[in-house]
Design a protein around this motif. Sequence first.
Motif, PDB file in Angstrom:
ATOM      1  N   UNK A  84       0.892  -1.238   0.043  1.00  0.00           N
ATOM      2  CA  UNK A  84       0.062  -0.016   0.017  1.00  0.00           C
ATOM      3  C   UNK A  84       0.902   1.260   0.012  1.00  0.00           C
ATOM      4  N   UNK A  85       0.624   2.202  -0.955  1.00  0.00           N
ATOM      5  CA  UNK A  85       1.356   3.401  -0.997  1.00  0.00           C
ATOM      6  C   UNK A  85       0.768   4.449  -0.175  1.00  0.00           C
ATOM      7  N   UNK A  86      -0.415   4.148   0.534  1.00  0.00           N
ATOM      8  CA  UNK A  86      -1.079   5.399   1.321  1.00  0.00           C
ATOM      9  C   UNK A  86      -0.414   5.223   2.699  1.00  0.00           C
ATOM     10  N   UNK A  87       0.423   5.979   3.218  1.00  0.00           N
ATOM     11  CA  UNK A  87       1.190   6.005   4.406  1.00  0.00           C
ATOM     12  C   UNK A  87       0.454   6.704   5.601  1.00  0.00           C
ATOM     13  N   UNK A  88      -0.711   7.394   5.261  1.00  0.00           N
ATOM     14  CA  UNK A  88      -1.436   7.817   6.647  1.00  0.00           C
ATOM     15  C   UNK A  88      -2.179   6.695   7.240  1.00  0.00           C
ATOM     16  N   UNK A  89      -2.221   6.874   8.604  1.00  0.00           N
ATOM     17  CA  UNK A  89      -2.901   5.892   9.559  1.00  0.00           C
ATOM     18  C   UNK A  89      -4.422   5.637   8.978  1.00  0.00           C
ATOM     19  N   UNK A  90      -4.502   4.461   8.564  1.00  0.00           N
ATOM     20  CA  UNK A  90      -5.891   3.997   8.114  1.00  0.00           C
ATOM     21  C   UNK A  90      -6.004   2.584   8.295  1.00  0.00           C
ATOM     22  N   UNK A  91      -7.257   1.952   8.085  1.00  0.00           N
ATOM     23  CA  UNK A  91      -7.382   0.591   8.381  1.00  0.00           C
ATOM     24  C   UNK A  91      -7.768  -0.104   6.901  1.00  0.00           C
ATOM     25  N   UNK A  92      -7.903  -1.348   6.906  1.00  0.00           N
ATOM     26  CA  UNK A  92      -8.018  -2.086   5.785  1.00  0.00           C
ATOM     27  C   UNK A  92      -9.038  -3.203   5.946  1.00  0.00           C
ATOM     28  N   UNK A  93      -9.951  -3.421   4.948  1.00  0.00           N
ATOM     29  CA  UNK A  93     -11.212  -4.327   5.010  1.00  0.00           C
ATOM     30  C   UNK A  93     -10.741  -5.222   3.836  1.00  0.00           C
ATOM     31  N   UNK A 127      -7.182  -4.228  10.893  1.00  0.00           N
ATOM     32  CA  UNK A 127      -7.575  -5.204   9.916  1.00  0.00           C
ATOM     33  C   UNK A 127      -9.084  -5.528   9.930  1.00  0.00           C
ATOM     34  N   UNK A 128     -10.015  -5.839   9.018  1.00  0.00           N
ATOM     35  CA  UNK A 128     -11.142  -5.885   9.411  1.00  0.00           C
ATOM     36  C   UNK A 128     -11.275  -7.139   8.148  1.00  0.00           C
ATOM     37  N   UNK A 129     -12.261  -8.205   8.329  1.00  0.00           N
ATOM     38  CA  UNK A 129     -12.549  -9.125   7.409  1.00  0.00           C
ATOM     39  C   UNK A 129     -14.139  -9.342   7.560  1.00  0.00           C
ATOM     40  N   UNK A 130     -14.714  -9.618   6.247  1.00  0.00           N
ATOM     41  CA  UNK A 130     -15.911  -9.756   6.067  1.00  0.00           C
ATOM     42  C   UNK A 130     -16.678  -9.995   4.881  1.00  0.00           C
ATOM     43  N   UNK A 131     -17.911  -9.393   4.499  1.00  0.00           N
ATOM     44  CA  UNK A 131     -18.249  -9.521   3.183  1.00  0.00           C
ATOM     45  C   UNK A 131     -18.495  -7.860   2.638  1.00  0.00           C
ATOM     46  N   UNK A 132     -17.925  -7.672   1.648  1.00  0.00           N
ATOM     47  CA  UNK A 132     -18.085  -6.394   1.104  1.00  0.00           C
ATOM     48  C   UNK A 132     -19.574  -5.815   0.555  1.00  0.00           C
ATOM     49  N   UNK A 133     -19.823  -4.719   0.408  1.00  0.00           N
ATOM     50  CA  UNK A 133     -21.242  -4.137   0.037  1.00  0.00           C
ATOM     51  C   UNK A 133     -21.740  -4.841  -1.159  1.00  0.00           C
ATOM     52  N   UNK A 134     -20.845  -4.885  -2.204  1.00  0.00           N
ATOM     53  CA  UNK A 134     -21.024  -5.348  -3.503  1.00  0.00           C
ATOM     54  C   UNK A 134     -21.215  -6.707  -3.562  1.00  0.00           C
ATOM     55  N   UNK A 135     -20.323  -7.533  -2.803  1.00  0.00           N
ATOM     56  CA  UNK A 135     -20.940  -8.998  -2.732  1.00  0.00           C
ATOM     57  C   UNK A 135     -21.915  -9.319  -1.726  1.00  0.00           C
ATOM     58  N   UNK A 136     -22.332  -8.420  -0.871  1.00  0.00           N
ATOM     59  CA  UNK A 136     -23.477  -8.825   0.051  1.00  0.00           C
ATOM     60  C   UNK A 136     -24.696  -8.442  -0.782  1.00  0.00           C
ATOM     61  N   UNK A 137     -24.699  -7.314  -1.722  1.00  0.00           N
ATOM     62  CA  UNK A 137     -25.839  -7.136  -2.662  1.00  0.00           C
ATOM     63  C   UNK A 137     -26.040  -8.250  -3.701  1.00  0.00           C
ATOM     64  N   UNK A 138     -25.068  -8.929  -4.107  1.00  0.00           N
ATOM     65  CA  UNK A 138     -24.934  -9.862  -5.163  1.00  0.00           C
ATOM     66  C   UNK A 138     -25.338 -11.331  -4.766  1.00  0.00           C
ATOM     67  N   UNK A 139     -26.071 -11.586  -3.553  1.00  0.00           N
ATOM     68  CA  UNK A 139     -26.494 -12.771  -3.075  1.00  0.00           C
ATOM     69  C   UNK A 139     -27.220 -13.650  -3.899  1.00  0.00           C
TER      70      UNK A 139
END
Length: 139
Positions: A84-93, A127-139
């Motif tokens: 990741x090239x974004x060096x500011x403090x942030x999270x990932x899902x 770090x967070x894991x789960x199902x993204x909005x797009x995949x949740x909508x494509x059930x």
Amino acid sequence: MEFQIENIGEYLKANGIKPSYQRIKIFQYLVEKRNHPTVDMIYKALCPEIPTLSKTTVYNTLNLFIEKKIVNMIVIEENETRYDSLMSVHGHFKCEKCGKIFDIDIDKKVLSEKALEDFQINEQHYYFKGICKECANNK
């Protein structure tokens, strides 16, 4: 989250990195694609344009970028290293269905800094894991 660099060659130089064509292209890929790629993803994307590129060069270049603190390594899964090239403090899902990794804004004020006041913090990972909005909508 926006991250723009007008001149990648100058940015690399300013961070103590000799801006070779391959290094510029690898960093440009990271900044433009924002897809938290693996070494393989970068290699496959750039190989048609740079036939002399090797996976070793990509790996070594990423390690140099990490050493110079212009890229972060992300290890959400034990067997998968991303960058990741974004060096500011942030999270990932990470979506457990499609495998995409998304940047997540983190409100540092919510974190208990009092509990960490006696520690020197060198790295932060959210770090967070789960199902993204797009995949949740494509059930």
